[in-house]
Design a protein around this motif. Structure first.
Motif, PDB file in Angstrom:
ATOM      1  N   ASN A 218       0.774  -1.237   0.000  1.00 35.44           N
ATOM      2  CA  ASN A 218       0.000   0.000   0.000  1.00 35.44           C
ATOM      3  C   ASN A 218       0.806   1.289   0.000  1.00 35.44           C
ATOM      4  O   ASN A 218       0.247   2.364   0.028  1.00 35.44           O
ATOM      5  N   ILE A 221       2.687   2.715  -4.364  1.00 34.36           N
ATOM      6  CA  ILE A 221       2.331   1.667  -5.320  1.00 34.36           C
ATOM      7  C   ILE A 221       3.023   1.955  -6.649  1.00 34.36           C
ATOM      8  O   ILE A 221       2.947   3.062  -7.177  1.00 34.36           O
ATOM      9  N   ARG A 225      -0.986   1.513 -13.365  1.00 32.15           N
ATOM     10  CA  ARG A 225      -2.396   1.332 -13.625  1.00 32.15           C
ATOM     11  C   ARG A 225      -3.184   1.498 -12.315  1.00 32.15           C
ATOM     12  O   ARG A 225      -4.217   2.151 -12.270  1.00 32.15           O
ATOM     13  N   GLU A 226      -2.616   0.919 -11.270  1.00 31.74           N
ATOM     14  CA  GLU A 226      -3.294   1.010  -9.978  1.00 31.74           C
ATOM     15  C   GLU A 226      -3.278   2.450  -9.458  1.00 31.74           C
ATOM     16  O   GLU A 226      -4.267   2.947  -8.920  1.00 31.74           O
ATOM     17  N   ARG A 229      -5.773   4.431 -11.278  1.00 26.31           N
ATOM     18  CA  ARG A 229      -7.144   4.127 -10.865  1.00 26.31           C
ATOM     19  C   ARG A 229      -7.486   4.819  -9.549  1.00 26.31           C
ATOM     20  O   ARG A 229      -8.586   5.335  -9.375  1.00 26.31           O
ATOM     21  N   LEU A 230      -6.542   4.828  -8.632  1.00 26.36           N
ATOM     22  CA  LEU A 230      -6.785   5.510  -7.366  1.00 26.36           C
ATOM     23  C   LEU A 230      -7.038   7.002  -7.592  1.00 26.36           C
ATOM     24  O   LEU A 230      -7.933   7.598  -6.983  1.00 26.36           O
ATOM     25  N   ARG A 232      -8.183   8.343 -10.300  1.00 17.48           N
ATOM     26  CA  ARG A 232      -9.478   8.474 -10.967  1.00 17.48           C
ATOM     27  C   ARG A 232     -10.616   8.391  -9.951  1.00 17.48           C
ATOM     28  O   ARG A 232     -11.553   9.164  -9.975  1.00 17.48           O
ATOM     29  N   ARG A 233     -10.485   7.403  -9.089  1.00 19.24           N
ATOM     30  CA  ARG A 233     -11.523   7.206  -8.092  1.00 19.24           C
ATOM     31  C   ARG A 233     -11.653   8.436  -7.189  1.00 19.24           C
ATOM     32  O   ARG A 233     -12.751   8.877  -6.859  1.00 19.24           O
ATOM     33  N   THR A 234     -10.506   8.965  -6.802  1.00 18.68           N
ATOM     34  CA  THR A 234     -10.548  10.116  -5.909  1.00 18.68           C
ATOM     35  C   THR A 234     -11.182  11.322  -6.598  1.00 18.68           C
ATOM     36  O   THR A 234     -11.971  12.057  -5.996  1.00 18.68           O
ATOM     37  N   LEU A 236     -13.360  11.206  -9.001  1.00 20.87           N
ATOM     38  CA  LEU A 236     -14.795  10.924  -9.098  1.00 20.87           C
ATOM     39  C   LEU A 236     -15.471  11.205  -7.755  1.00 20.87           C
ATOM     40  O   LEU A 236     -16.538  11.807  -7.683  1.00 20.87           O
ATOM     41  N   ARG A 237     -14.831  10.762  -6.701  1.00 22.76           N
ATOM     42  CA  ARG A 237     -15.383  11.003  -5.363  1.00 22.76           C
ATOM     43  C   ARG A 237     -15.581  12.494  -5.136  1.00 22.76           C
ATOM     44  O   ARG A 237     -16.627  12.937  -4.668  1.00 22.76           O
ATOM     45  N   ALA A 263      -3.194  10.124   2.575  1.00 22.23           N
ATOM     46  CA  ALA A 263      -3.195   8.684   2.284  1.00 22.23           C
ATOM     47  C   ALA A 263      -2.901   8.443   0.808  1.00 22.23           C
ATOM     48  O   ALA A 263      -2.142   7.548   0.442  1.00 22.23           O
ATOM     49  N   LEU A 264      -3.511   9.283  -0.025  1.00 26.05           N
ATOM     50  CA  LEU A 264      -3.308   9.108  -1.464  1.00 26.05           C
ATOM     51  C   LEU A 264      -1.836   9.314  -1.823  1.00 26.05           C
ATOM     52  O   LEU A 264      -1.252   8.549  -2.580  1.00 26.05           O
ATOM     53  N   LEU A 266       0.664   8.970   0.197  1.00 22.48           N
ATOM     54  CA  LEU A 266       1.426   7.853   0.762  1.00 22.48           C
ATOM     55  C   LEU A 266       1.345   6.632  -0.151  1.00 22.48           C
ATOM     56  O   LEU A 266       2.309   5.913  -0.356  1.00 22.48           O
ATOM     57  N   MET A 267       0.183   6.442  -0.734  1.00 19.83           N
ATOM     58  CA  MET A 267      -0.012   5.257  -1.558  1.00 19.83           C
ATOM     59  C   MET A 267       0.608   5.402  -2.937  1.00 19.83           C
ATOM     60  O   MET A 267       1.044   4.429  -3.524  1.00 19.83           O
TER      61      MET A 267
ATOM     62  N   LEU B 681      -5.378   9.070   9.641  1.00 22.16           N
ATOM     63  CA  LEU B 681      -4.698   8.613   8.430  1.00 22.16           C
ATOM     64  C   LEU B 681      -4.937   7.120   8.212  1.00 22.16           C
ATOM     65  O   LEU B 681      -5.201   6.677   7.090  1.00 22.16           O
ATOM     66  N   LEU B 685      -6.349   5.400   4.831  1.00 20.51           N
ATOM     67  CA  LEU B 685      -5.618   4.353   4.105  1.00 20.51           C
ATOM     68  C   LEU B 685      -6.479   3.105   3.986  1.00 20.51           C
ATOM     69  O   LEU B 685      -6.522   2.460   2.940  1.00 20.51           O
ATOM     70  N   MET B 688      -9.654   3.510   1.679  1.00 21.29           N
ATOM     71  CA  MET B 688      -9.318   3.742   0.284  1.00 21.29           C
ATOM     72  C   MET B 688      -8.740   2.506  -0.390  1.00 21.29           C
ATOM     73  O   MET B 688      -8.958   2.280  -1.569  1.00 21.29           O
ATOM     74  N   ASN B 689      -7.962   1.734   0.337  1.00 27.00           N
ATOM     75  CA  ASN B 689      -7.228   0.709  -0.399  1.00 27.00           C
ATOM     76  C   ASN B 689      -6.924  -0.571   0.365  1.00 27.00           C
ATOM     77  O   ASN B 689      -6.105  -1.354  -0.074  1.00 27.00           O
ATOM     78  N   TYR B 741     -18.695   8.789 -16.440  1.00 29.18           N
ATOM     79  CA  TYR B 741     -17.618   7.937 -15.945  1.00 29.18           C
ATOM     80  C   TYR B 741     -17.790   6.509 -16.429  1.00 29.18           C
ATOM     81  O   TYR B 741     -16.849   5.859 -16.876  1.00 29.18           O
ATOM     82  N   TRP B 769     -16.846   2.670  -5.016  1.00 30.95           N
ATOM     83  CA  TRP B 769     -15.747   3.176  -4.185  1.00 30.95           C
ATOM     84  C   TRP B 769     -15.944   4.662  -3.911  1.00 30.95           C
ATOM     85  O   TRP B 769     -15.821   5.124  -2.764  1.00 30.95           O
ATOM     86  N   ALA B 770     -16.265   5.388  -4.951  1.00 30.42           N
ATOM     87  CA  ALA B 770     -16.418   6.839  -4.792  1.00 30.42           C
ATOM     88  C   ALA B 770     -17.573   7.163  -3.850  1.00 30.42           C
ATOM     89  O   ALA B 770     -17.470   8.045  -2.994  1.00 30.42           O
TER      90      ALA B 770
END
Lengths: 484, 781
Positions: A218, A221, A225-226, A229-230, A232-234, A236-237, A263-264, A266-267, B681, B685, B688-689, B741, B769-770
């Protein structure tokens, strides 16, 4: 197991007062603040003070002070390492000869030649003492300052690491994505956040950083691709997150967003990946620490502290310790002397490399390095049959020497932190059974660490579940020789 | 023994009430040649010392003017308050409770004047005071910073406090402990007032003594604002109101007595309020808003209400069917009907059993605890399901006897073994009083003394326990005998007394715990109903009328006393009916207000002018994620499909890192504050993942999988997601964002476009997820 009922001496360190006569406790002028936890401005002020005190060289101190604690779970024999007693009888002194160190008059056992050669760069405290003979209670004394001598399954008080995390987190989420408090195989069994809550527990990295397959899940990363995606997801959120935010007077939503973005990072940030990536180090540096779990743990500790981690703990445990995987050298567990010899090389190399590296990289003002366990081991050797064969242990039934728990006297090592090095502080009696000068308690140990972190332990209170303002250290003062 | 009086002699002597101090001042140039101390007399077992000094002087010693009799300083009523105000006896400084820095120990906050006299005057070989030259007393030299003092400057030499201490020392350090008029009450002037935000005013503190005298102790009293974001107060009692409207209290303390200054800070002129009044809750909540000039937000829409009330009563999201039928229902009383349905559902019992078992410490310390954990949980849950009267529930728990199997509430005594812990838990949980402080010293903010503490402990003095043949099990029984507990300070054996109220004598055969239960459920009990209604109010409205909810004391007044009193009355009148209480709270307009603030109530944080959103608790959030993603969390050794809110004890936190990280309590404390609701945090973490969240999104047969394969129009599928997550339909803009999307193409690892089916699955996973990560999902709003 040895109890400590004979302990009767003063548990205070003597010596000069660590604080000046003014300024201390002026917080009381805030009316009833003696019953309140330290306010944020107060903390910021303390932090500034800490920065100033670390700033004797005259450069501005932008970074926060930090601590690396190397933990020897189970308890390391002081007589066989930092406090040898060559003149004691053979049922005490053990088989190791003593060697001179770089510091005139200070001798170590032969197990620590590399540390002996750089002894100018650290200080040994030989008069550490606490009062609990069990691993749980002993660890709780050293890490959270709980004076209770009885073992219990969970700590009543938060350890100094979570306290620091809590106090420093009061100013809001960090900008640095690396977690403030990170552990690399950290001590977790007999310590924790207690009433502070799990949010202040360490970000934990487990495993052997020397293993070729080692990676931190974690973090940073690398699969693009991963990562994509993270992201993109964020995004969208964020586009869908439409809850009316005006209510957020207490900043809950803002905090959530900041934690998410931390967190993002960090990841996904290559920078955080690099902080954990030992392959970025010069191979010679990696060699210097030792190409084994302990060496690479300490190297990673140094990397993370450089990258902005403020509290870092790491346990020297596992296969390098011998049969039982820790320093608990009872005869039933393992042959105490074989075990010490078994682990000595890796230990000596890793610790000396860390200290030298911290100094060479100019971290020795900002970063305090402490190497300790929860207690020492009985000066008198005992013999019992082994309960099993393994590294440093004879086949089951074979009588072998061991040393049991000894909280009455033990040694720990201090480096960096701007402290005066190249000396030893305190002394034990001729058999290493009790300290005879500069007796230091677990509270003193903790107050010293807090002092480096800019936390005035005597005047910092945190409310427990009952709302009782609980001092972060109950009885203890910074050890004058171990503070800048 | 005689004493040879010489002219050049300073004679420190015990002053009596009748006599003045006979002191001699020395000329400036006097030199001391010798000093001898002699015993002058023995009075009442105490030594009275005299000092003989031989002086060489260029001038003559000038005698003090004996005819001018200075006011006699009282140790108890003058000296101690100064020490307290200066912070000398605070926990971190010289309080005995904190072990007293450098061996100088005073009783905490001066609660034990006679002990303090000894500490100050006699201990340390009498070195702290020096009547011959008061200014040279160690006490004054330290306090004024003339000697290095760890506590810094506490009393400057020109302060009135310093002068009083000096005069007292000079007068011979008299102890008027027995003769000093006792402080009987503390009053503040004014006791209550209305102040505009930004306004300032002086609070006056007046002490009343047993001899009828009154004294202005404004400069000696200590002040603390109960809410520092609403009002500030300085050490002289000068208060300033800040910009948050509502009621704020400032606690005033003086020598163990407390008083409260209540200020009401209106926002503006009288507010226009046109909300429907559903019941007495609204009448009183709105009256308060009117008084403060705060206008409430409007009542929330149906979707928000349904989600809110289902989360709060049943600890779960509404199902798609529930949402649909609620929207379709035109019954004007449909909100009340939903409340009733939820209260009748098993999830209500699950959710509140989860709450109560945590507070009652249903904790797995050992694998063998499992029997008692399960039995206790079932007992709590069954009681809630059957709507057992609350007083009955407490009585069964308090007076539990027998074994866990025969009588599950015994499990509480199995876990909470120490009688002191028992009384502390009972006081905090059922009476809302934190008595812990009074074990060792007078409660600093309250009237509770050590006698009160041990009087409560006495109720638990006859709890007997003996092992049974089952490992880890104990039989709890009433040990025949007269109940009593010893006050460790005075050594006095105390009979049971309930929060200082004496109870009729309890015979040796009677279980005192039952008498405590009798005392609790009397309608006029000032704590029992109040503690519960305040706790439940907080459950639904985030903030207790008294906050923290289990810290009820005179110095911590409710923000709306009338409303709290009415809720208490209602609860008592309903014969402690928990469901009826929930019904009255949840059906009020006050509970149903929108969380969106108006400009005119944005500043409000305690008057319920709008709904205060709060993050879902760990268990509820985990279940909600499972519901939305169509996944399931399995817990070891429990039936498949057991939901997180139905977990019987804390041991499952180890199996579910999610629960741990999101703050599910370990059932160690009787305080709800053990549950952590703030963000971290680690939580970010995780949500999210973390592996468990990822696997929920990708679970075969889960919602993403199903919707990706569905034949329904995409709009319908997005609607389903919104209804599942928020119990509402998407707005047009949201629909567009989601549609856009979902129509995006996705690339595989080799940068080739994914086939549409795989891309759809990924996109639906991303959308779920979103939604999980939106505030609208994470919060009950």
């Amino acid at each position: 197991m040895n109890d400590s009922k004979h302990v009767h001496c003063s548990d205070r360190c003597r010596g000069p007062r660590p604080f000046g006569s003014n300024g201390r406790r002026t917080f009381l002028q805030l009316g009833l603040a003696g019953f309140a936890s330290l306010s944020l401005p107060g903390m910021l002020r303390l932090r500034t003070m800490a920065a100033e005190s670390a700033n004797s060289a005259g450069q501005p101190v932008a970074e926060k002070t930090a601590v690396i604690m190397v933990w020897k779970p189970g308890g390391c024999s002081h007589i066989d390492t930092y406090d040898p007693k060559p003149d004691a009888t053979s049922d005490y002194r053990g088989p190791f000869s003593t060697i001179a160190t770089q510091v005139p008059g200070m001798h170590f056992s032969e197990l620590l030649p590399m540390q002996a050669r750089i002894a100018e760069k650290f200080t040994v405290l030989r008069s550490m003492r606490q009062t609990a003979g069990g691993h749980p209670a002993g660890s709780m004394q050293m890490l959270s300052g709980d004076p209770d001598t009885r073992d219990k399954p969970k700590p009543r008080f938060p350890d100094w690491m979570t306290v620091t995390n809590f106090l420093r987190s009061q100013s809001g989420p960090r900008t640095n994505p690396l977690p403030l408090y990170t552990g690399i195989n950290p001590p977790l069994e007999y310590n924790g956040p207690a009433y502070l809550g799990d949010a202040y527990s360490p970000f934990t990295v487990n495993g052997d950083p020397n293993a070729p397959t080692f990676s931190v899940p974690n973090i940073g990363i690398s699969d693009q691709r991963e990562v994509g995606r993270l992201d993109r997801r964020t995004t969208l959120r964020q586009r869908l997150d439409s809850l009316e935010r005006a209510f957020d007077r207490q900043g809950e939503l803002g905090a959530l967003d900041q934690f998410e973005s931390q967190a993002l990072k960090l990841m996904t940030s290559p920078k955080t990946r690099e902080a954990f990536d030992l392959s970025q180090e010069d191979p010679r540096t990696r060699d210097r620490y030792g190409r084994n779990a302990w060496g690479q743990q300490l190297l990673m500790a140094r990397r993370l502290i450089e990258a902005g981690v403020e509290v870092l703990t790491t346990s020297l445990s596992g296969p390098l310790c011998g049969r039982v995987g820790n320093w608990d050298d009872h005869a039933v567990n393992q042959h105490v002397f074989d075990a010490l010899r078994f682990r000595a090389q890796a230990y000596d190399q890793a610790v000396s490399a860390l200290i030298e590296d911290v100094v060479e990289r100019g971290l020795d003002k900002r970063v305090l390095v402490v190497v300790t366990g929860e207690f020492g081991r009985t000066p008198k050797i005992e013999y019992s049959p082994s309960t099993g064969e393994g590294n440093a242990s004879a086949p089951a039934g074979t009588v072998q020497p061991g040393r049991d728990h000894w909280p009455r006297a033990f040694s720990n090592l201090w480096a960096g932190g701007g402290i005066a090095t190249g000396r030893c502080v305190g002394a034990t009696d001729k058999r290493g059974e009790d300290p005879i000068e500069r007796i230091c308690s677990a509270g003193d140990f903790l107050a010293t660490i807090y002092h480096h972190l800019g936390i005035d332990a005597a005047n910092t209170f945190i409310k427990d579940f009952n709302g009782r303002p609980t001092p972060v250290v109950d009885h203890g003062r910074p050890i004058a020789e171990l503070i800048a | 023994m005689s004493f040879n009086s010489e002219p050049k002699l300073c004679l420190p002597r015990r002053t009596s009430r009748a006599g003045g101090a006979a002191c001699v001042r020395l000329a400036a140039r006097s030199r001391v040649l010798g000093l001898s101390i002699v015993i002058v007399s023995i009075v009442g077992g105490e030594l009275v010392l005299g000092a003989r000094m031989a002086l060489a002087s260029d001038g003559e010693a000038t005698a003090a003017q004996p005819p001018v009799t200075p006011r006699l300083i009282s140790f108890t009523n003058d000296v101690l308050p100064i020490l307290t105000k200066a912070g000398c006896n605070a926990g971190a400084c010289h309080a005995k409770a904190g072990n007293g820095q450098n061996g100088f120990q005073l009783s905490l906050l001066g609660f034990e004047p006679q002990d303090d006299y000894v500490h100050l005057v006699k201990e340390g070989r009498g070195r702290r005071l020096f009547p011959a030259a008061p200014d040279q007393s160690l006490l004054l030299r330290k306090a004024s910073g003339r000697l290095p003092h760890g506590g810094g400057l506490r009393l400057s030499p020109d302060s009135p406090g310093y002068a009083t201490l000096r005069d007292w020392i000079q007068q011979g350090t008299a102890n008027d402990g027995d003769s000093a008029p006792a402080l009987v009450a503390l009053a503040v002037d004014p006791p209550r007032t209305s102040l505009a935000s930004g306004q300032q005013r002086q609070i006056k503190a007046i002490a009343r003594y047993a001899d009828g005298s009154e004294r202005d102790v404004t400069t000696l009293a200590q002040y603390e604002s109960n809410d520092k974001s609403m009002a500030e107060v300085d050490e002289a009692g000068y208060a300033k109101m800040l910009d948050i409207p509502g009621k704020v209290a400032i606690m005033v303390r003086f020598q163990g007595k407390v008083a409260v200054f209540n200020a009401s800070i209106p926002l503006g002129p009288k507010a226009e309020i046109s909300l429907p009044v559903r019941n007495f809750v609204d009448e009183l909540a709105l009256a308060n808003l009117r008084e403060l000039g705060i206008s409430p937000s409007p009542v929330c829409d149906d979707a928000t209400f349904l989600r809110r009330v289902t989360l709060d009563i049943a600890g779960r999201l509404p199902t798609l069917d529930e949402a649909a039928s609620f929207h379709a229902n035109n019954d004007p009383r449909k909100r009340e009907r939903v409340i009733d349905q939820l209260l009748d559902s098993p999830e209500y019992a699950d959710y509140f059993a989860n709450k109560w078992t945590a507070l009652l410490k249903n904790r797995r310390d050992d694998v063998s605890d499992i029997t008692s954990n399960f039995a206790f949980y079932s007992w709590v849950r069954d009681g809630l399901l059957a709507n057992k009267r609350y007083d009955q529930f407490v009585r069964e728990l308090l007076a539990a006897s027998g074994t866990v199997i025969g009588n599950p509430p015994v499990a509480w005594y199995k876990r909470v073994k120490d009688p002191k812990q028992q009384l502390e838990d009972v006081a905090q949980l059922f009476l809302g009083v934190r008595l812990q402080c009074a074990q060792c010293h007078h409660h600093p903010f309250e009237r509770w003394s050590q006698d009160d503490y041990y009087g409560m402990a006495a109720f638990f003095s006859q709890v007997g326990r003996k092992p049974t043949s089952t490992r880890g099990e104990e039989l709890i029984f009433h040990k025949r005998g007269i109940a009593g507990a010893t006050n460790v300070k005075t050594g006095r054996l105390l009979k049971p007394a309930a929060m200082s109220e004496t109870v009729p004598p309890i015979a040796a055969d009677d279980d005192p715990r039952l008498k405590l239960a009798d005392w609790m459920n009397r309608p006029e009990n000032p704590f029992f109903a109040k503690a519960l209604v305040n706790r439940y109010w907080k459950h639904f409205l985030r903030r207790g009328l008294i906050e923290p909810e289990d810290d009820i004391r005179d110095t911590n007044p409710p923000t709306n006393p009338e409303l709290l009193a009415a809720l208490e009355r209602h609860f008592v009148d309903s014969r402690f009916d928990l469901k009826a209480l929930i019904r009255v709270i949840a059906s009020s307009s006050t509970y149903q207000l929108s969380s969106a603030p108006l400009p005119s109530n944005l500043a409000d944080q305690q008057n319920y002018s709008r709904f205060y959103p709060r993050r879902l608790p760990a268990e509820v959030l985990l279940d909600a994620i499972d519901d939305l993603s169509g996944a399931r969390t399995d817990f070891p050794n429990l039936p498949i499909g057991t939901r997180a809110i139905a977990l019987p004890d804390n041991s499952y936190n180890n199996a579910s890192p999610f629960l741990k990280v999101f703050g599910r309590p370990e059932n160690e404390s009787v305080c709800e504050c053990e549950r952590v609701q703030s963000s971290s945090l680690a939580q970010s973490l995780h949500i999210m993942n973390a592996a468990d969240i990822k696997s929920k999104l990708t679970t075969a047969g889960g919602r993403a999988d199903r919707l990706a394969k569905s034949e329904l129009p995409v709009e319908r599928r997005i609607e389903e997601l919104y209804r599942a997550a928020y119990s509402r339909d998407p707005r047009a803009d949201e629909l567009k964002v989601a549609l856009d999307y979902l129509s995006e193409t996705r690339l595989d690892a080799a940068a080739k476009p994914l086939d549409p089916a795989a891309a759809a699955t990924e996109n639906f996973q991303d959308l779920i997820w979103a939604l999980i990560n939106t505030k609208e999902f994470l919060f009950n709003h």
